[in-house]
Design a protein around this motif. Structure first.
Motif, PDB file in Angstrom:
ATOM      1  N   UNK A  16      37.731  36.349  62.504  1.00 22.65           N
ATOM      2  CA  UNK A  16      38.900  37.284  62.802  1.00 22.65           C
ATOM      3  C   UNK A  16      38.817  38.502  61.871  1.00 22.65           C
ATOM      4  N   UNK A  17      38.297  38.325  60.758  1.00 19.10           N
ATOM      5  CA  UNK A  17      38.163  39.495  59.547  1.00 19.10           C
ATOM      6  C   UNK A  17      36.864  39.189  59.054  1.00 19.10           C
ATOM      7  N   UNK A  18      36.554  40.419  58.343  1.00 17.63           N
ATOM      8  CA  UNK A  18      34.988  40.023  57.500  1.00 17.63           C
ATOM      9  C   UNK A  18      35.401  40.104  56.008  1.00 17.63           C
ATOM     10  N   UNK A  19      36.515  39.938  55.585  1.00 16.31           N
ATOM     11  CA  UNK A  19      36.755  40.162  53.914  1.00 16.31           C
ATOM     12  C   UNK A  19      37.984  39.526  53.750  1.00 16.31           C
ATOM     13  N   UNK A  44      31.028  39.937  64.575  1.00 22.79           N
ATOM     14  CA  UNK A  44      31.922  40.434  65.548  1.00 22.79           C
ATOM     15  C   UNK A  44      33.223  40.065  64.878  1.00 22.79           C
ATOM     16  N   UNK A  45      34.159  40.976  64.784  1.00 14.45           N
ATOM     17  CA  UNK A  45      35.364  40.729  64.122  1.00 14.45           C
ATOM     18  C   UNK A  45      36.397  41.483  64.855  1.00 14.45           C
ATOM     19  N   UNK A  46      37.744  40.914  64.700  1.00 10.96           N
ATOM     20  CA  UNK A  46      38.840  41.561  65.217  1.00 10.96           C
ATOM     21  C   UNK A  46      39.215  42.786  64.347  1.00 10.96           C
ATOM     22  N   UNK A  47      38.923  42.638  62.937  1.00 13.95           N
ATOM     23  CA  UNK A  47      39.265  43.715  62.273  1.00 13.95           C
ATOM     24  C   UNK A  47      38.210  43.821  60.880  1.00 13.95           C
ATOM     25  N   UNK A  48      37.812  44.940  60.332  1.00 14.61           N
ATOM     26  CA  UNK A  48      37.023  45.118  59.358  1.00 14.61           C
ATOM     27  C   UNK A  48      37.488  45.978  58.418  1.00 14.61           C
ATOM     28  N   UNK A  49      37.249  45.439  57.218  1.00 14.25           N
ATOM     29  CA  UNK A  49      37.663  46.217  56.069  1.00 14.25           C
ATOM     30  C   UNK A  49      36.602  46.230  54.643  1.00 14.25           C
ATOM     31  N   UNK A  50      35.574  45.879  55.390  1.00 15.07           N
ATOM     32  CA  UNK A  50      34.286  45.719  54.228  1.00 15.07           C
ATOM     33  C   UNK A  50      33.629  46.828  54.449  1.00 15.07           C
ATOM     34  N   UNK A  51      33.356  47.712  55.523  1.00 16.24           N
ATOM     35  CA  UNK A  51      32.519  48.648  55.803  1.00 16.24           C
ATOM     36  C   UNK A  51      31.050  48.075  55.632  1.00 16.24           C
ATOM     37  N   UNK A  52      30.635  46.800  55.785  1.00 16.73           N
ATOM     38  CA  UNK A  52      29.241  46.254  55.884  1.00 16.73           C
ATOM     39  C   UNK A  52      28.529  46.369  57.247  1.00 16.73           C
ATOM     40  N   UNK A  53      27.259  47.098  57.036  1.00 16.96           N
ATOM     41  CA  UNK A  53      26.243  47.179  57.966  1.00 16.96           C
ATOM     42  C   UNK A  53      26.273  45.810  58.911  1.00 16.96           C
ATOM     43  N   UNK A  57      33.600  45.716  64.569  1.00 22.35           N
ATOM     44  CA  UNK A  57      35.027  45.405  64.740  1.00 22.35           C
ATOM     45  C   UNK A  57      35.712  45.809  66.052  1.00 22.35           C
ATOM     46  N   UNK A  58      36.382  44.884  66.794  1.00 22.83           N
ATOM     47  CA  UNK A  58      37.229  45.254  67.879  1.00 22.83           C
ATOM     48  C   UNK A  58      38.021  46.324  67.625  1.00 22.83           C
ATOM     49  N   UNK A  59      38.645  46.183  66.604  1.00 28.40           N
ATOM     50  CA  UNK A  59      40.006  46.984  66.222  1.00 28.40           C
ATOM     51  C   UNK A  59      39.618  48.408  66.306  1.00 28.40           C
ATOM     52  N   UNK A  60      38.249  48.891  66.160  1.00 32.27           N
ATOM     53  CA  UNK A  60      38.180  50.195  65.999  1.00 32.27           C
ATOM     54  C   UNK A  60      37.558  50.782  67.573  1.00 32.27           C
ATOM     55  N   UNK A 116      27.856  31.672  66.576  1.00 32.29           N
ATOM     56  CA  UNK A 116      28.397  30.920  65.494  1.00 32.29           C
ATOM     57  C   UNK A 116      29.930  31.410  65.223  1.00 32.29           C
ATOM     58  N   UNK A 117      30.819  30.409  65.478  1.00 30.62           N
ATOM     59  CA  UNK A 117      32.228  30.577  65.429  1.00 30.62           C
ATOM     60  C   UNK A 117      32.657  30.185  63.986  1.00 30.62           C
ATOM     61  N   UNK A 118      33.566  30.975  63.261  1.00 33.86           N
ATOM     62  CA  UNK A 118      34.123  30.785  61.981  1.00 33.86           C
ATOM     63  C   UNK A 118      35.653  30.590  62.026  1.00 33.86           C
ATOM     64  N   UNK A 119      36.291  31.503  61.466  1.00 31.76           N
ATOM     65  CA  UNK A 119      37.729  31.156  61.594  1.00 31.76           C
ATOM     66  C   UNK A 119      38.253  32.443  62.421  1.00 31.76           C
ATOM     67  N   UNK A 120      38.726  31.836  63.611  1.00 26.59           N
ATOM     68  CA  UNK A 120      39.173  32.836  64.870  1.00 26.59           C
ATOM     69  C   UNK A 120      40.523  32.786  65.134  1.00 26.59           C
ATOM     70  N   UNK A 121      41.272  32.632  64.402  1.00 29.87           N
ATOM     71  CA  UNK A 121      42.715  32.481  64.670  1.00 29.87           C
ATOM     72  C   UNK A 121      43.353  33.739  64.551  1.00 29.87           C
ATOM     73  N   UNK A 122      44.777  33.715  64.609  1.00 26.02           N
ATOM     74  CA  UNK A 122      45.699  35.190  64.590  1.00 26.02           C
ATOM     75  C   UNK A 122      45.306  36.029  65.570  1.00 26.02           C
ATOM     76  N   UNK A 123      45.170  35.573  66.935  1.00 23.30           N
ATOM     77  CA  UNK A 123      45.151  36.442  68.206  1.00 23.30           C
ATOM     78  C   UNK A 123      43.665  36.964  68.416  1.00 23.30           C
ATOM     79  N   UNK A 124      42.636  36.509  67.703  1.00 22.69           N
ATOM     80  CA  UNK A 124      41.246  36.850  67.823  1.00 22.69           C
ATOM     81  C   UNK A 124      40.834  36.059  69.311  1.00 22.69           C
ATOM     82  N   UNK A 125      40.694  34.883  69.094  1.00 25.58           N
ATOM     83  CA  UNK A 125      40.129  34.122  70.171  1.00 25.58           C
ATOM     84  C   UNK A 125      41.208  32.838  70.353  1.00 25.58           C
TER      85      UNK A 125
END
Length: 438
Positions: A16-19, A44-53, A57-60, A116-125
């Motif tokens: 869902x997020x990267x940070x 692939x994330x819903x929202x990225x806040x880290x700026x990592x290469x 993010x789908x958000x943007x 590879x699935x990680x934490x995918x909740x809060x509206x992502x998947x």
């Protein structure tokens, strides 16, 4: 399912997020470690806040996606809120996967060999999103950052064992009694069961504790389950001489320092009330009265007046720390890191503290006992025993009077070696589909 040579592997990490949160940080660190080892990994994330290469993010993608993402998060959180009987304090302790984004046409998903699935909740998947991914005939791996993938809707077990029964989850104690003839937990459990039959996933637990829970689950127990710890950021978390770290942070150099904290400091499951009780007990001891230690607290807190019981204690709140380098300085400055968590898998904070030579005092719960050598690299207190936690703080402060504990860092590099972890995940990616072996 075809086995792809490791040098040609393309891995898509979904989170869902990267940070924001331990799972997001762990997923991003794994992706970066894999790329450093020559594996073509992206995130692939819903929202990225880290700026990592290599994090997409789908958000943007467009303004309407941002609005849609917020709407989906509200819808999922709202459904949990309603099903929990309108208890706002526990709204994110369950996730009912009724909504999510369709990713089947996303280029990263299309080109990946491994999803590879990680934490995918809060509206992502949601269930439908995952069902679409299952239909793509990709190798699918699910890392267990909490127990949600192996239960119906909960992220924390709270001693419930219904997920182990043949029937699966039902009458969830974290949900209010629902509509007659409609058991939300059992409905989601059955949906997940059918999903996994189509998906044929492999599961990976970050700790032996959560792996054992996954093996007990009637959802995941028949699928391959491995234990692989999280990668830690060795380039950011390294020791700085204690006096130097304190001078850089403006902290006193002539007193012991206790460090408490979490991303959200006042999270009840992180032991917020236990932290307050332990500090009150510890500061009443002769050792504390003589040594005058300073307590440093980090993390977000919604209502600072909750710290009112500690007014007589010398403490400093530094808020949420987003910079790994700054966090490493606080670990280096501290004599002891204390995390009175009541439930936890494999906390990144304990690994990060140890990498700087800072021992941890914690309760003996979840995967934490796997991370600490009692009496040497930290102290494992009896569960919710405030006196024992206070005793551990005193013992570790005394043990660090001369400086950091070198074995903490040595053990961290031994247990969480990046190359070994990447190889272990690569072995999971390369494993033949479990149905092909039977």
């Amino acid at each position: 399912m075809a086995i792809v040579p490791s040098t040609d592997l393309k891995v898509a990490h979904l989170c869902t997020n990267d940070s924001a949160g331990g799972a997001a940080i762990a997923a991003r660190r794994l992706m970066m470690a894999q790329r450093a080892c020559g594996i073509h990994a992206d995130m692939l994330v819903l929202k990225s806040t880290s700026g990592t290469p290599h994090v997409s993010p789908l958000w943007e993608e467009s303004p309407w996606v941002k609005g849609l993402a917020l709407g989906k998060k509200v819808l999922e959180a709202g459904s949990s809120w309603i099903c929990q009987g309108f208890r706002r304090a526990r709204i994110f302790e369950t996730s009912i996967p009724i909504t999510g984004f369709s990713l089947r046409h996303h280029p990263l998903i299309h080109s990946a060999d491994v999803i590879h699935l990680h934490w995918i909740n809060q509206g992502f998947l949601g269930i439908r999103s995952l069902r679409e991914i299952a239909q793509l005939d990709k190798r699918i791996v699910f890392t267990l950052h909490d127990v949600w993938p192996v239960t119906a809707v909960c992220h924390y077990l709270d001693d419930c064992t219904k997920f182990c029964e043949k029937k699966g989850c039902y009458d969830c104690p974290q949900l209010q009694p629902g509509i007659p003839f409609l058991d939300i937990a059992h409905l989601v459990f059955e949906q997940k069961k059918r999903l996994y039959q189509a998906m044929k996933p492999s599961f990976v637990g970050c700790s032996r504790w959560i792996t054992s829970e996954a093996k007990r689950s009637s959802l995941s127990g028949s699928y391959p389950i491995d234990t692989i710890p999280n990668v830690f950021d060795k380039d950011s978390f390294y020791p700085t001489p204690r006096v130097q770290a304190r001078l850089q942070l403006g902290l006193p150099t002539d007193r012991p320092i206790l460090l408490f904290g979490a991303a959200r400091l006042d999270n009840p499951r992180k032991g917020f009330q236990e932290m307050i009780a332990a500090l009150q007990h510890f500061y009443a001891t002769p050792y504390a009265q003589e040594m005058r230690p300073l307590a440093v607290l980090f993390g977000k807190i919604e209502q600072p007046d909750q710290l009112a019981p500690l007014r007589s204690i010398d403490l400093k709140c530094v808020g949420y720390i987003s910079s790994p380098q700054e966090m490493a300085l606080y670990y280096s400055a501290a004599n002891v890191f204390v995390t009175p968590s009541l439930t936890d898998n494999l906390p990144n904070t304990i690994i990060e503290a140890a990498a700087t030579g800072c021992p941890t005092v914690a309760f003996q719960v979840g995967g934490i006992p796997e991370m600490i050598i009692h009496g040497t690299t930290g102290y494992l207190a009896r569960y919710r025993d405030i006196e024992d936690l206070s005793r551990g703080i005193t013992e570790m402060l005394q043990a660090t009077e001369e400086g950091p504990i070198d074995l903490c860092r040595t053990e961290t590099f031994r247990r969480y070696d990046t190359t070994t972890i990447v190889k272990q995940y690569n072995d999971v990616y390369q494993r033949r589909n479990y149905t092909d072996d039977n």
